[in-house]
Design a protein around this motif. Structure first.
Motif, PDB file in Angstrom:
ATOM      1  N   VAL A  80       0.840  -1.193   0.000  1.00 36.41           N
ATOM      2  CA  VAL A  80       0.000   0.000   0.000  1.00 36.41           C
ATOM      3  C   VAL A  80       0.878   1.246   0.000  1.00 36.41           C
ATOM      4  O   VAL A  80       1.760   1.410   0.851  1.00 36.41           O
ATOM      5  N   VAL A  81       0.631   2.112  -0.966  1.00 34.03           N
ATOM      6  CA  VAL A  81       1.321   3.397  -1.072  1.00 34.03           C
ATOM      7  C   VAL A  81       0.282   4.492  -0.907  1.00 34.03           C
ATOM      8  O   VAL A  81      -0.775   4.450  -1.552  1.00 34.03           O
ATOM      9  N   THR A  82       0.533   5.450  -0.027  1.00 32.28           N
ATOM     10  CA  THR A  82      -0.341   6.620   0.067  1.00 32.28           C
ATOM     11  C   THR A  82       0.482   7.859  -0.250  1.00 32.28           C
ATOM     12  O   THR A  82       1.666   7.941   0.091  1.00 32.28           O
ATOM     13  N   MET A  83      -0.138   8.822  -0.914  1.00 31.76           N
ATOM     14  CA  MET A  83       0.584   9.987  -1.449  1.00 31.76           C
ATOM     15  C   MET A  83      -0.104  11.279  -1.041  1.00 31.76           C
ATOM     16  O   MET A  83      -1.315  11.403  -1.171  1.00 31.76           O
ATOM     17  N   ASP A  84       0.666  12.228  -0.525  1.00 36.39           N
ATOM     18  CA  ASP A  84       0.140  13.562  -0.264  1.00 36.39           C
ATOM     19  C   ASP A  84       0.074  14.346  -1.565  1.00 36.39           C
ATOM     20  O   ASP A  84       0.928  14.198  -2.450  1.00 36.39           O
ATOM     21  N   LEU A  85      -0.923  15.211  -1.673  1.00 37.45           N
ATOM     22  CA  LEU A  85      -1.097  16.010  -2.880  1.00 37.45           C
ATOM     23  C   LEU A  85      -0.212  17.256  -2.844  1.00 37.45           C
ATOM     24  O   LEU A  85       0.333  17.634  -1.798  1.00 37.45           O
ATOM     25  N   ARG A  86      -0.096  17.896  -3.972  1.00 37.87           N
ATOM     26  CA  ARG A  86       0.688  19.127  -4.090  1.00 37.87           C
ATOM     27  C   ARG A  86       0.254  20.161  -3.049  1.00 37.87           C
ATOM     28  O   ARG A  86      -0.931  20.479  -2.933  1.00 37.87           O
ATOM     29  N   GLY A  87       1.213  20.667  -2.301  1.00 38.30           N
ATOM     30  CA  GLY A  87       0.929  21.747  -1.363  1.00 38.30           C
ATOM     31  C   GLY A  87       0.228  21.331  -0.091  1.00 38.30           C
ATOM     32  O   GLY A  87      -0.073  22.180   0.748  1.00 38.30           O
ATOM     33  N   LEU A  88      -0.017  20.035   0.099  1.00 37.40           N
ATOM     34  CA  LEU A  88      -0.770  19.563   1.256  1.00 37.40           C
ATOM     35  C   LEU A  88       0.005  18.473   1.995  1.00 37.40           C
ATOM     36  O   LEU A  88       0.959  17.906   1.469  1.00 37.40           O
ATOM     37  N   GLY A  89      -0.427  18.174   3.216  1.00 34.69           N
ATOM     38  CA  GLY A  89       0.240  17.135   3.997  1.00 34.69           C
ATOM     39  C   GLY A  89       1.700  17.469   4.206  1.00 34.69           C
ATOM     40  O   GLY A  89       2.050  18.556   4.659  1.00 34.69           O
ATOM     41  N   GLU A  90       2.561  16.541   3.838  1.00 35.97           N
ATOM     42  CA  GLU A  90       4.008  16.751   3.965  1.00 35.97           C
ATOM     43  C   GLU A  90       4.664  17.067   2.619  1.00 35.97           C
ATOM     44  O   GLU A  90       5.896  17.140   2.544  1.00 35.97           O
ATOM     45  N   SER A  91       3.866  17.243   1.585  1.00 41.42           N
ATOM     46  CA  SER A  91       4.416  17.673   0.296  1.00 41.42           C
ATOM     47  C   SER A  91       4.780  19.152   0.355  1.00 41.42           C
ATOM     48  O   SER A  91       4.280  19.895   1.204  1.00 41.42           O
ATOM     49  N   SER A  92       5.626  19.579  -0.573  1.00 43.33           N
ATOM     50  CA  SER A  92       6.064  20.975  -0.569  1.00 43.33           C
ATOM     51  C   SER A  92       4.970  21.874  -1.135  1.00 43.33           C
ATOM     52  O   SER A  92       4.026  21.429  -1.796  1.00 43.33           O
ATOM     53  N   THR A  93       5.109  23.162  -0.877  1.00 44.95           N
ATOM     54  CA  THR A  93       4.221  24.173  -1.437  1.00 44.95           C
ATOM     55  C   THR A  93       4.922  24.849  -2.616  1.00 44.95           C
ATOM     56  O   THR A  93       6.045  24.506  -2.971  1.00 44.95           O
ATOM     57  N   GLY A  94       4.247  25.811  -3.217  1.00 46.47           N
ATOM     58  CA  GLY A  94       4.850  26.562  -4.304  1.00 46.47           C
ATOM     59  C   GLY A  94       4.463  26.077  -5.689  1.00 46.47           C
ATOM     60  O   GLY A  94       4.878  26.674  -6.682  1.00 46.47           O
ATOM     61  N   PHE A  95       3.672  25.018  -5.783  1.00 43.69           N
ATOM     62  CA  PHE A  95       3.187  24.569  -7.091  1.00 43.69           C
ATOM     63  C   PHE A  95       2.230  25.615  -7.657  1.00 43.69           C
ATOM     64  O   PHE A  95       1.514  26.284  -6.915  1.00 43.69           O
ATOM     65  N   THR A  96       2.194  25.719  -8.962  1.00 39.29           N
ATOM     66  CA  THR A  96       1.290  26.681  -9.600  1.00 39.29           C
ATOM     67  C   THR A  96       0.062  26.024 -10.218  1.00 39.29           C
ATOM     68  O   THR A  96      -0.877  26.711 -10.608  1.00 39.29           O
ATOM     69  N   ASP A  97       0.068  24.712 -10.307  1.00 41.58           N
ATOM     70  CA  ASP A  97      -1.048  23.981 -10.905  1.00 41.58           C
ATOM     71  C   ASP A  97      -1.489  22.905  -9.928  1.00 41.58           C
ATOM     72  O   ASP A  97      -0.699  22.033  -9.548  1.00 41.58           O
ATOM     73  N   HIS A  98      -2.742  22.964  -9.493  1.00 40.87           N
ATOM     74  CA  HIS A  98      -3.277  21.995  -8.531  1.00 40.87           C
ATOM     75  C   HIS A  98      -4.445  21.214  -9.118  1.00 40.87           C
ATOM     76  O   HIS A  98      -5.283  20.684  -8.390  1.00 40.87           O
ATOM     77  N   SER A  99      -4.501  21.125 -10.416  1.00 44.67           N
ATOM     78  CA  SER A  99      -5.598  20.451 -11.090  1.00 44.67           C
ATOM     79  C   SER A  99      -5.465  18.931 -10.980  1.00 44.67           C
ATOM     80  O   SER A  99      -4.369  18.407 -10.744  1.00 44.67           O
ATOM     81  N   PRO A 100      -6.567  18.206 -11.168  1.00 46.96           N
ATOM     82  CA  PRO A 100      -6.476  16.746 -11.183  1.00 46.96           C
ATOM     83  C   PRO A 100      -5.491  16.221 -12.233  1.00 46.96           C
ATOM     84  O   PRO A 100      -4.811  15.220 -12.007  1.00 46.96           O
ATOM     85  N   ALA A 101      -5.407  16.906 -13.374  1.00 42.39           N
ATOM     86  CA  ALA A 101      -4.486  16.472 -14.420  1.00 42.39           C
ATOM     87  C   ALA A 101      -3.032  16.625 -13.980  1.00 42.39           C
ATOM     88  O   ALA A 101      -2.185  15.763 -14.261  1.00 42.39           O
ATOM     89  N   ALA A 102      -2.721  17.721 -13.291  1.00 44.27           N
ATOM     90  CA  ALA A 102      -1.347  17.935 -12.818  1.00 44.27           C
ATOM     91  C   ALA A 102      -0.973  16.895 -11.767  1.00 44.27           C
ATOM     92  O   ALA A 102       0.150  16.373 -11.760  1.00 44.27           O
ATOM     93  N   ILE A 103      -1.905  16.593 -10.881  1.00 45.30           N
ATOM     94  CA  ILE A 103      -1.640  15.577  -9.851  1.00 45.30           C
ATOM     95  C   ILE A 103      -1.463  14.208 -10.492  1.00 45.30           C
ATOM     96  O   ILE A 103      -0.688  13.376 -10.002  1.00 45.30           O
TER      97      ILE A 103
END
Length: 296
Positions: A80-103
């Motif tokens: 089982v692998v779980t992943m934090d999304l862009r800018g959330l959880g323990e992932s870094s911030t500063g992304f400019t695109d938070h769309s489902p396609a970018a993720i």
């Protein structure tokens, strides 16, 4: 233990950057990091000999949303692998695109990095569209898709719903704690024992100045694209809480998604928008037979 990263990416100085050494997340496992275009994604990887499962949380949530489901899947022998999304959880911030396609691009990068083959991709709410897109982008690595109370193939919003969503976005952006308060609305029946502590953690995360840009990015994203399912050629399972308050008719939405993916649906009785947290055993009971099927 070496971390997973690819050097050479430039990052703005204001970005929240997680530590380079792996950290231990008490609700899941050892946090690892993967450098992707624009930042760094946090994830964990629990070993197992069964079908690998990759779990993505929904909008404004953390991968710990699956904290009660993961032990049930690993006990059955699955990786089982779980992943934090862009800018959330323990992932870094500063992304400019938070769309489902970018993720989806991040998810495919993670599948490649871990060299996962025959993986089942599960997305909750906002990321239902993400796993559908990733399955189309990486068919050689994907054995199945699972939607958990997802927005993809949703019915068009009526005037009232547009007004509600139009009001909610600026309010949550201005008052991140409101998202924590709204969690009570999404659990109309059973709530996990750690519910209050978990939603307090969400509020704390969203109050971080560097994460407010991510919050706004998610609230502006198109969480319900239509037509993406046509490109998916793997088995699909649609899980839907029977009392999900986000949908006037949850069963109807689940039927639309199952039809679009040529899959099947399972209604999680009395569950709200997050059945993997409120009803983890019921979700496992629906998911484990599906994993066994795709393994054949």
């Amino acid at each position: 233990m070496a971390i997973d990263s690819r050097p050479g990416l430039q990052r703005p100085a204001h970005r929240t950057r997680p530590p380079r050494r792996p950290t231990v997340n008490s609700t899941l496992g050892t946090t690892r990091y993967l450098d992707v275009t624009g930042g760094r994604i946090a994830y964990d990887d629990t070993p197992g000999d069964g079908v690998p499962v990759v779990l993505l949380p929904g909008m404004l949530d953390k991968r710990a949303a699956y904290r009660h489901l993961v032990p049930l899947l690993t006990a059955a022998g699955h990786r089982v692998v779980t992943m934090d999304l862009r800018g959330l959880g323990e992932s870094s911030t500063g992304f400019t695109d938070h769309s489902p396609a970018a993720i989806a691009e991040d998810l495919v990068a993670l599948l490649d990095h871990l060299d996962l083959r025959g993986a089942v991709l599960a997305g909750s709410s906002y990321t239902g569209a993400t796993v559908v897109r990733a399955a189309a982008l990486a068919p050689g690595r994907t054995a199945g898709v699972v939607l958990i109370d997802a927005f993809i193939e949703n019915l068009p919003l009526n005037g009232f719903q547009k007004a509600v969503f139009g009001l909610a976005a600026p309010l949550v952006s201005a008052f991140p704690g409101l998202w924590s308060a709204l969690q009570k609305f999404y659990y109309p029946t059973e709530r996990p024992a750690d519910f209050d502590a978990y939603r307090a953690g969400l509020a704390e995360m969203l109050r971080e100045p560097a994460r407010k840009a991510a919050l706004r990015g998610y609230l502006k994203g198109d969480s319900a694209p239509v037509g993406w399912c046509a490109a998916v050629e793997v088995p699909a399972l649609v899980l839907m809480g029977s009392k999900d308050p986000d949908f006037p008719d949850p069963g109807l939405i689940a039927d639309r998604q199952a039809a679009a993916l040529r899959g099947r649906k399972v209604m999680i009785e009395n569950a709200g928008h997050y059945p993997m947290a409120g009803h983890p055993q019921a979700v496992a009971d629906a998911l484990l037979p599906f994993l066994n099927e795709v393994a054949r």
